[in-house]
Design an enzyme around this catalytic site. Structure first.
Site, PDB file in Angstrom:
ATOM      1  CE  LYS A 236      15.018  -2.005  10.983  1.00  0.00           C
ATOM      2  NZ  LYS A 236      14.377  -3.242  10.344  1.00  0.00           N
ATOM      3  NE  ARG A 270      10.475  -3.735  16.247  1.00  0.00           N
ATOM      4  CZ  ARG A 270      11.727  -3.281  16.162  1.00  0.00           C
ATOM      5  NH1 ARG A 270      12.301  -2.412  15.300  1.00  0.00           N
ATOM      6  NH2 ARG A 270      12.277  -3.544  17.125  1.00  0.00           N
TER       7      ARG A 270
END
Ligand code: YH5
Length: 302
Positions: A236, A270
């Site tokens: 991210k 995740r």
């Protein structure tokens, strides 16, 4: 002087989660592998080719130690367009069905749609992962009737606009805890028991890089809610912004974040890069335990 035993201040935490026909042991950190089934994720040489590619990718992640495969057909990246429900279903349902039938995998479905939840549950999905915290119409009752565990995530705004100057009137960790607490209550009112819930701070969903860093550093404060924590930080922009790296060069940054997340209490990570993350969190966990279970030892070279 005799001392009076004081109750343990930390709430009882379930060491495992019943996920459909699978039982997920959460007594040590587990890795959830990301399987995006958006058109940009797999070769576009027709549906069967894409399905086969998705199966092989999932098989590889399981071999690398993933405990869960998270299948998503809606791109919730910042700026991404909404996907019609039918299209999301057409992408996700055949992959869920194949992963269950061919690999007997513990499949989580990354969706906010009640219809997708129901259709995937009948195809053998074992967990629901909703970045919108079951807020969409019908989602609470679809999740409740599936009987599956649910990951509730915090976000501010919608993917189309959520990264446009996110602001909070209270400290980010308080805003996240308050929202997640409300959604836990909504779930309980809809007949989903607390024992079926996981919580996720929602890194990157309507948060500046400073919000994300502070939230990770203070993630222990979310443990007061008494439910297992799942985190998603893989590749991210919080990594990109700190390190000045493009998406394909964010692995080392992500591994550092995974190790910190485990130290701050995360039970499921995740991620895209399963094998490397399994090593990072196994090592971090061994330090926290001051040793490791014999079953967790890797066949050693020396
Ligand atoms: C999450 O955090 N995230 S989809 C932007 C990227 C990379 C990856 C390159 N679903 C989460 O993975 N579910 C997504 O920049 C999620 N927690 C849970 N529970 C977004 C994503 C991503 C976005």
């Amino acid at each position: 002087m005799t001392s009076i035993a004081t109750p343990d201040p930390t709430p009882e935490r379930a060491a495992s989660l019943q996920c459909g026909r699978h039982r997920l042991d959460l007594s040590f950190p587990r890795v959830m592998g990301i399987l995006n089934v958006t058109p940009d994720s797999f070769s576009d040489g027709g549906r069967h080719v894409a399905l086969d590619d998705a199966l092989r990718r999932a098989e590889q992640m399981l071999a690398e130690g993933a405990a869960v495969i998270d299948v998503g057909g809606e791109s919730t990246r910042p700026g991404a367009d909404a996907v019609p429900e039918q299209q999301e279903l057409d992408r996700v349902a055949p992959v869920v069905e194949a992963l269950v039938r061919e690999l007997d995998a513990l499949v989580s479905v990354d969706t906010s749609s009640a219809r997708v939840m129901r259709e995937c549950a009948v195809r053998g999905a074992s967990m629901i992962n909703d970045v919108r915290g079951l807020e969409r119409e019908g989602a609470l009752s679809a999740a409740a009737s599936s009987g599956l565990p649910v990951c509730l995530m915090h976000r501010q705004g919608e993917p189309q606009d959520m990264q446009h100057a996110p602001r909070y009137d209270v400290p980010i960790e308080s805003a996240v805890a308050e929202y997640l607490g409300e959604r836990v209550s909504a779930c309980e009112a809809a007949g989903i028991s607390r024992q079926q819930l996981l919580l996720d701070p929602g890194f990157g969903f309507g948060k500046s890089v400073e919000h994300n860093l502070r939230l990770l550093n203070r993630m222990r404060s979310l443990e007061a809610l008494g439910l297992p924590l799942l985190v998603g930080m893989s590749r991210k922009s919080m990594i990109g912004k700190v390190l000045g790296r493009p998406v394909e060069e964010r692995l080392a940054g992500g591994l550092a974040l995974s190790a910190i997340a485990v130290e701050r209490g995360a039970k499921i990570l995740r991620v895209h890069d399963v094998g490397a993350t399994v090593d990072a969190v196994t090592m971090a966990w061994a330090v926290l335990q001051e040793g490791c279970e014999p079953s967790n030892y890797k066949e050693s070279l020396s």
